[in-house]
Design an enzyme around this catalytic site. Structure first.
Site, PDB file in Angstrom:
ATOM      1  N   ASP A  13       0.514  -1.010   0.140  1.00  0.00           N
ATOM      2  CA  ASP A  13       0.331  -0.039   0.172  1.00  0.00           C
ATOM      3  C   ASP A  13       0.965   1.601   0.249  1.00  0.00           C
ATOM      4  OD1 ASP A  13      -2.126  -1.185  -0.021  1.00  0.00           O
ATOM      5  OD2 ASP A  13      -2.162  -1.718   2.606  1.00  0.00           O
ATOM      6  N   GLU A  14       2.067   1.200  -0.301  1.00  0.00           N
ATOM      7  CA  GLU A  14       2.864   2.831  -0.328  1.00  0.00           C
ATOM      8  C   GLU A  14       2.353   3.146  -1.402  1.00  0.00           C
ATOM      9  OE1 GLU A  14       3.762  -0.858  -1.227  1.00  0.00           O
ATOM     10  OE2 GLU A  14       5.615  -1.214   0.361  1.00  0.00           O
ATOM     11  N   LYS A  16       1.705   2.682  -5.240  1.00  0.00           N
ATOM     12  CA  LYS A  16       2.510   2.029  -6.292  1.00  0.00           C
ATOM     13  C   LYS A  16       1.105   2.065  -7.658  1.00  0.00           C
ATOM     14  CE  LYS A  16       1.973  -2.481  -4.382  1.00  0.00           C
ATOM     15  NZ  LYS A  16       2.194  -2.075  -2.622  1.00  0.00           N
ATOM     16  N   ASN A  38      -5.210  -9.769  -3.352  1.00  0.00           N
ATOM     17  CA  ASN A  38      -4.679  -9.771  -2.615  1.00  0.00           C
ATOM     18  C   ASN A  38      -4.333  -7.974  -2.347  1.00  0.00           C
ATOM     19  OD1 ASN A  38      -2.712 -10.691  -4.269  1.00  0.00           O
ATOM     20  ND2 ASN A  38      -1.866 -11.551  -2.313  1.00  0.00           N
ATOM     21  N   ALA A  39      -4.170  -7.827  -3.634  1.00  0.00           N
ATOM     22  CA  ALA A  39      -3.566  -6.391  -4.071  1.00  0.00           C
ATOM     23  C   ALA A  39      -4.571  -5.489  -4.130  1.00  0.00           C
ATOM     24  CB  ALA A  39      -2.745  -6.272  -5.301  1.00  0.00           C
ATOM     25  N   GLY A  40      -4.875  -4.337  -3.856  1.00  0.00           N
ATOM     26  CA  GLY A  40      -5.531  -2.978  -4.139  1.00  0.00           C
ATOM     27  C   GLY A  40      -4.882  -1.626  -4.453  1.00  0.00           C
ATOM     28  N   HIS A  41      -4.598  -1.529  -5.292  1.00  0.00           N
ATOM     29  CA  HIS A  41      -3.958  -0.390  -6.664  1.00  0.00           C
ATOM     30  C   HIS A  41      -5.123   0.440  -6.557  1.00  0.00           C
ATOM     31  CE1 HIS A  41      -0.023  -3.102  -7.386  1.00  0.00           C
ATOM     32  NE2 HIS A  41      -0.965  -3.192  -5.361  1.00  0.00           N
ATOM     33  N   THR A  42      -4.688   1.730  -6.294  1.00  0.00           N
ATOM     34  CA  THR A  42      -5.461   3.050  -6.311  1.00  0.00           C
ATOM     35  C   THR A  42      -5.213   4.268  -7.000  1.00  0.00           C
ATOM     36  OG1 THR A  42      -6.127   2.906  -3.466  1.00  0.00           O
ATOM     37  CG2 THR A  42      -6.912   4.387  -4.937  1.00  0.00           C
ATOM     38  N   GLN A 224       1.723  -6.140  -3.333  1.00  0.00           N
ATOM     39  CA  GLN A 224       2.613  -6.384  -1.914  1.00  0.00           C
ATOM     40  C   GLN A 224       3.497  -5.228  -1.510  1.00  0.00           C
ATOM     41  OE1 GLN A 224       1.087  -9.913  -3.572  1.00  0.00           O
ATOM     42  NE2 GLN A 224      -0.426  -8.492  -2.740  1.00  0.00           N
ATOM     43  N   THR A 239       2.980 -12.588   2.625  1.00  0.00           N
ATOM     44  CA  THR A 239       2.380 -13.799   1.204  1.00  0.00           C
ATOM     45  C   THR A 239       3.238 -14.283   1.029  1.00  0.00           C
ATOM     46  OG1 THR A 239       0.235 -12.851   0.081  1.00  0.00           O
ATOM     47  CG2 THR A 239       3.043 -12.002  -0.556  1.00  0.00           C
ATOM     48  N   THR A 300      -8.437  -3.431  -0.548  1.00  0.00           N
ATOM     49  CA  THR A 300      -9.094  -4.625  -0.693  1.00  0.00           C
ATOM     50  C   THR A 300     -10.207  -4.709   0.431  1.00  0.00           C
ATOM     51  OG1 THR A 300      -7.112  -4.890  -2.396  1.00  0.00           O
ATOM     52  CG2 THR A 300      -8.967  -7.029  -1.485  1.00  0.00           C
ATOM     53  N   THR A 301      -9.492  -4.810   1.435  1.00  0.00           N
ATOM     54  CA  THR A 301     -10.760  -5.307   2.516  1.00  0.00           C
ATOM     55  C   THR A 301     -11.619  -4.278   2.876  1.00  0.00           C
ATOM     56  OG1 THR A 301      -8.424  -5.504   4.248  1.00  0.00           O
ATOM     57  CG2 THR A 301      -9.055  -7.113   2.918  1.00  0.00           C
ATOM     58  N   SER A 412       5.712  12.958  -3.639  1.00  0.00           N
ATOM     59  CA  SER A 412       4.125  12.498  -3.929  1.00  0.00           C
ATOM     60  C   SER A 412       3.446  13.016  -2.632  1.00  0.00           C
ATOM     61  CB  SER A 412       3.073  11.138  -4.074  1.00  0.00           C
ATOM     62  OG  SER A 412       1.599  11.029  -4.394  1.00  0.00           O
TER      63      SER A 412
HETATM   64  P1  GDP Z   1      -0.579   0.789  -3.201  1.00  0.00           P
HETATM   65  O1  GDP Z   1      -1.152  -1.001  -2.847  1.00  0.00           O
HETATM   66  O2  GDP Z   1       0.810   0.583  -3.432  1.00  0.00           O
HETATM   67  O3  GDP Z   1      -1.223   0.676  -5.147  1.00  0.00           O
HETATM   68  O4  GDP Z   1      -1.314   1.931  -2.617  1.00  0.00           O
HETATM   69  P2  GDP Z   1      -3.336   1.340  -2.056  1.00  0.00           P
HETATM   70  O5  GDP Z   1      -4.012   2.174  -3.528  1.00  0.00           O
HETATM   71  O6  GDP Z   1      -3.596   0.775  -1.204  1.00  0.00           O
HETATM   72  O7  GDP Z   1      -2.974   2.906  -1.369  1.00  0.00           O
HETATM   73  C1  GDP Z   1      -2.079   3.858  -1.498  1.00  0.00           C
HETATM   74  C2  GDP Z   1      -3.449   4.985  -1.153  1.00  0.00           C
HETATM   75  O8  GDP Z   1      -2.486   6.010  -0.570  1.00  0.00           O
HETATM   76  C3  GDP Z   1      -4.166   4.785  -1.960  1.00  0.00           C
HETATM   77  O9  GDP Z   1      -5.446   5.366  -1.011  1.00  0.00           O
HETATM   78  C4  GDP Z   1      -3.781   6.720  -3.087  1.00  0.00           C
HETATM   79  O10 GDP Z   1      -4.944   6.751  -3.371  1.00  0.00           O
HETATM   80  C5  GDP Z   1      -2.720   6.960  -1.782  1.00  0.00           C
HETATM   81  N1  GDP Z   1      -2.489   8.127  -1.909  1.00  0.00           N
HETATM   82  C6  GDP Z   1      -1.741   8.066  -2.612  1.00  0.00           C
HETATM   83  N2  GDP Z   1      -0.634   8.819  -3.201  1.00  0.00           N
HETATM   84  C7  GDP Z   1      -0.812   9.623  -2.218  1.00  0.00           C
HETATM   85  C8  GDP Z   1      -0.048  11.160  -1.207  1.00  0.00           C
HETATM   86  O11 GDP Z   1       0.954  11.336  -1.946  1.00  0.00           O
HETATM   87  N3  GDP Z   1      -1.038  11.132  -0.343  1.00  0.00           N
HETATM   88  C9  GDP Z   1      -2.080  10.538  -0.089  1.00  0.00           C
HETATM   89  N4  GDP Z   1      -2.226  11.790   0.946  1.00  0.00           N
HETATM   90  N5  GDP Z   1      -2.598   9.793  -0.749  1.00  0.00           N
HETATM   91  C10 GDP Z   1      -2.236   9.360  -1.343  1.00  0.00           C
HETATM   92  P1  IMO Z   2      -0.620  -4.357  -2.000  1.00  0.00           P
HETATM   93  O1  IMO Z   2      -0.434  -5.433  -3.335  1.00  0.00           O
HETATM   94  C1  IMO Z   2      -1.351  -4.252   2.112  1.00  0.00           C
HETATM   95  C2  IMO Z   2      -1.107  -9.035   3.236  1.00  0.00           C
HETATM   96  C3  IMO Z   2      -2.252  -9.259   4.582  1.00  0.00           C
HETATM   97  C4  IMO Z   2      -1.462  -9.898   4.912  1.00  0.00           C
HETATM   98  C5  IMO Z   2      -0.524 -10.919   4.400  1.00  0.00           C
HETATM   99  C6  IMO Z   2      -0.453 -12.242   3.900  1.00  0.00           C
HETATM  100  O2  IMO Z   2      -2.304  -3.625  -2.449  1.00  0.00           O
HETATM  101  O3  IMO Z   2      -0.108  -3.606  -1.680  1.00  0.00           O
HETATM  102  P2  IMO Z   2      -2.388 -12.582   1.600  1.00  0.00           P
HETATM  103  O4  IMO Z   2      -3.741 -12.138   1.274  1.00  0.00           O
HETATM  104  O5  IMO Z   2      -1.341 -12.438   0.820  1.00  0.00           O
HETATM  105  O6  IMO Z   2      -2.348 -14.002   2.168  1.00  0.00           O
HETATM  106  O7  IMO Z   2      -2.215 -11.859   2.982  1.00  0.00           O
HETATM  107  O8  IMO Z   2      -0.072  -9.491   3.755  1.00  0.00           O
HETATM  108  N1  IMO Z   2      -1.027  -7.652   2.262  1.00  0.00           N
HETATM  109  C7  IMO Z   2      -1.265  -6.647   1.979  1.00  0.00           C
HETATM  110  N2  IMO Z   2      -0.913  -5.209   2.835  1.00  0.00           N
HETATM  111  N3  IMO Z   2      -0.978  -4.429   0.699  1.00  0.00           N
HETATM  112  C8  IMO Z   2      -1.273  -5.441  -0.460  1.00  0.00           C
HETATM  113  O9  IMO Z   2      -1.365  -5.582  -0.984  1.00  0.00           O
HETATM  114  C9  IMO Z   2      -1.579  -7.339   0.422  1.00  0.00           C
HETATM  115  N4  IMO Z   2      -1.402  -7.755   0.416  1.00  0.00           N
HETATM  116  C10 IMO Z   2      -1.110  -9.251   1.148  1.00  0.00           C
HETATM  117  O10 IMO Z   2      -3.095  -7.528   4.620  1.00  0.00           O
HETATM  118  O11 IMO Z   2      -1.082  -9.669   6.633  1.00  0.00           O
HETATM  119 MG    MG Z   3      -2.684  -1.426  -1.706  1.00  0.00          MG
END
Ligand code: GDP
Ligand code: IMO
Ligand code: MG
Length: 423
Positions: A13-14, A16, A38-42, A224, A239, A300-301, A412
């Site tokens: 959730d960095e 990406k 398991n990934a959730g990319h926003t 992840q 994971t 995702t969750t 960012s």
């Molecule tokens: P990913 O899994 O690495 O793609 O990241 P996620 O989408 O799960 O989580 C990142 C969250 O931070 C999302 O809600 C994005 O919309 C948000 N986000 C990304 N970059 C920034 C930023 O620079 N500032 C803020 N406030 N939110 C951000």
């Molecule tokens: P993105 O791509 C954050 C975590 C779960 C759990 C562990 C194992 O959005 O960064 P799994 O479903 O793979 O068996 O879960 O890994 N996890 C994540 N945490 N971002 C993710 O993906 C994750 N995918 C799995 O919360 O701790």
């Molecule tokens: Mg994510």
């Protein structure tokens, strides 16, 4: 052309998805190489928020091909939901989306097995997203899995049945109290497979090889984060795939000497969702503020993400394991308003001060050693140029660059595509 990689350096959730979307205009192909739903990319642009789980984050760009590589595990049901959403947005995915025949398929019973396994672990549970990731990769390495290419064979349903029957016996073995209606789950599954089968399946390693030869530019999108890697993460709270750079070689068929830049993404602080050790975790108002301002809920969750200070020990380790060539610091805006910021620069580990990431970072072994920094109060989201950033933030960035011996090329300052500062 060498293949560039983009990877998360923390516990996922960095940000990406956001950065892949921002960089896609520079690439011909965006390719996912591991993980699954398991990934959730926003992604945020034109006032709208989109969340992708299995589909690469370049999908909103008409000119880019989006490849789901062999290392990915696909749940046809979730995949269909993603495609339905894309269709609502009038995204013509049929022209640009390609799927590796060697990608493995998540069966409904894989999801049930995940739930049964977690339930049986009680307090020791991993905190899995319950998407069936672990059981599907277990079947892959156990040589029992069902692959996308199998769907082109006439007997795929028999193969499906044999595997699902075996899973049912395994679910019984766990003796966990989970309720399910397999017939209902299977109706949904077979319906979704129909849509999946109408998409373009390819021999993706050949496609990647030929594309490289033709001079096409490729960006591999990680899921992840490095600290969730099956080998190098905080095992067993990880994971089930290699989320680190090597995963792109096995998950796409890219030779190691064909890797170009490795973009490492990290938040200006740290988050983690699910169980497992987290040395810099905060349980006070600072942690609450990060969670609130950063809206730290899983894409995702929907689970609340745990928050804490930046952990340089973990970050350095991730840079090493991945060979990171450029860093991207996300969510700098969330730290605006903190009087003092802390960065963990070492661990007190069994009576010693260490700077490397040890075998075990459970709280009883590890205590973070912090360096403090002056905070800033300016709203960064309105800033578009590096020279406008507050002095205190520049000090923070300079310190990290020196410590990590790697340039930070993107800062960012908000979730939107536009809230991105290039250095
Ligand atoms: P990913 O899994 O690495 O793609 O990241 P996620 O989408 O799960 O989580 C990142 C969250 O931070 C999302 O809600 C994005 O919309 C948000 N986000 C990304 N970059 C920034 C930023 O620079 N500032 C803020 N406030 N939110 C951000
Ligand atoms: P993105 O791509 C954050 C975590 C779960 C759990 C562990 C194992 O959005 O960064 P799994 O479903 O793979 O068996 O879960 O890994 N996890 C994540 N945490 N971002 C993710 O993906 C994750 N995918 C799995 O919360 O701790
Ligand atoms: Mg994510």
């Amino acid at each position: 052309m060498a293949v560039d990689l983009l990877l998360g350096l923390q516990w996922g959730d960095e940000g990406k998805g956001k950065i892949v979307d921002v960089l896609t205009s520079k690439y011909n192909i965006i390719a996912r190489f591991q993980g699954g739903p398991n990934a959730g990319h926003t992604l945020v642009f034109n006032g709208k928020r989109h969340v992708l789980h299995t589909i690469p984050s370049g999908i909103f760009h008409e000119d880019a091909k989006n490849l789901v590589g062999n290392g990915v595990v696909i749940d046809p049901v979730i995949f269909k939901k993603e495609l339905d959403k894309l269709e609502e947005q009038k995204v013509d995915y049929r022209k640009t989306l390609l799927i590796s025949r060697k990608a493995h398929i998540i069966l409904p019973t894989h999801r049930l097995l995940d739930a049964a396994s977690e339930a049986s672990k009680g307090k020791a549970k991993i905190g899995s997203t319950l998407k069936g990731i672990g059981p599907t990769y277990m079947d892959k390495t156990g040589r029992n899995g069902l692959r996308v290419g199998d769907l082109e064979l006439s007997d795929w349903k028999e193969r499906y049945r044999a595997l699902a029957d075996k899973h049912e016996a395994m679910i019984d073995f766990y003796n966990a109290e989970i309720q399910y209606d397999l017939a209902e789950l299977e109706t949904e599954f077979f319906e979704a497979v129909k849509l999946l089968k109408s998409l373009t399946f390819i021999d993706s390693e050949e496609y990647v090889y030929q594309s490289q030869k033709e001079g096409k530019t490729i960006l591999a999108e990680g899921a992840q984060g490095s600290l969730l890697d099956i080998d190098f993460g905080t095992y067993p709270f990880v994971t089930s795939s290699n989320t680190t750079a090597a995963g792109a070689c096995t998950g796409l068929g890219v030779a190691p000497n064909q890797i170009g830049d490795v973009f490492g993404i990290f938040k200006a602080y740290t988050t983690r969702v699910g169980s497992g050790p987290f040395p810099t975790e905060l349980f006070d108002q600072d942690g609450e503020t990060m969670a609130q301002v950063g809206q730290e809920f899983g894409a995702t969750t929907g689970r609340a993400r745990r928050c804490g200070w930046l952990d340089l020990v973990g970050l350095k380790y991730a840079c090493q394991v991945n060979g990171v060539t450029q860093l991207m610091m996300m969510k700098a805006d969330v730290l605006s308003g903190f009087k003092t910021l802390k960065v963990c620069t070492a661990y007190k580990y069994k009576g010693e001060v260490i700077e490397h990431f040890p075998y075990n970072i459970e709280p009883e072994n590890v205590e973070p050693v912090y360096t403090e920094f002056e905070g800033w109060s300016e709203d960064l989201t309105k800033m578009s140029e590096y020279s406008h950033l507050p002095k205190a933030l520049n000090t923070y960035i300079d310190f990290l660059e020196k410590a990590l011996e790697t340039p930070i090329t993107i800062v960012s300052v908000g979730p939107d595509r536009k809230e991105t500062i290039f250095r």
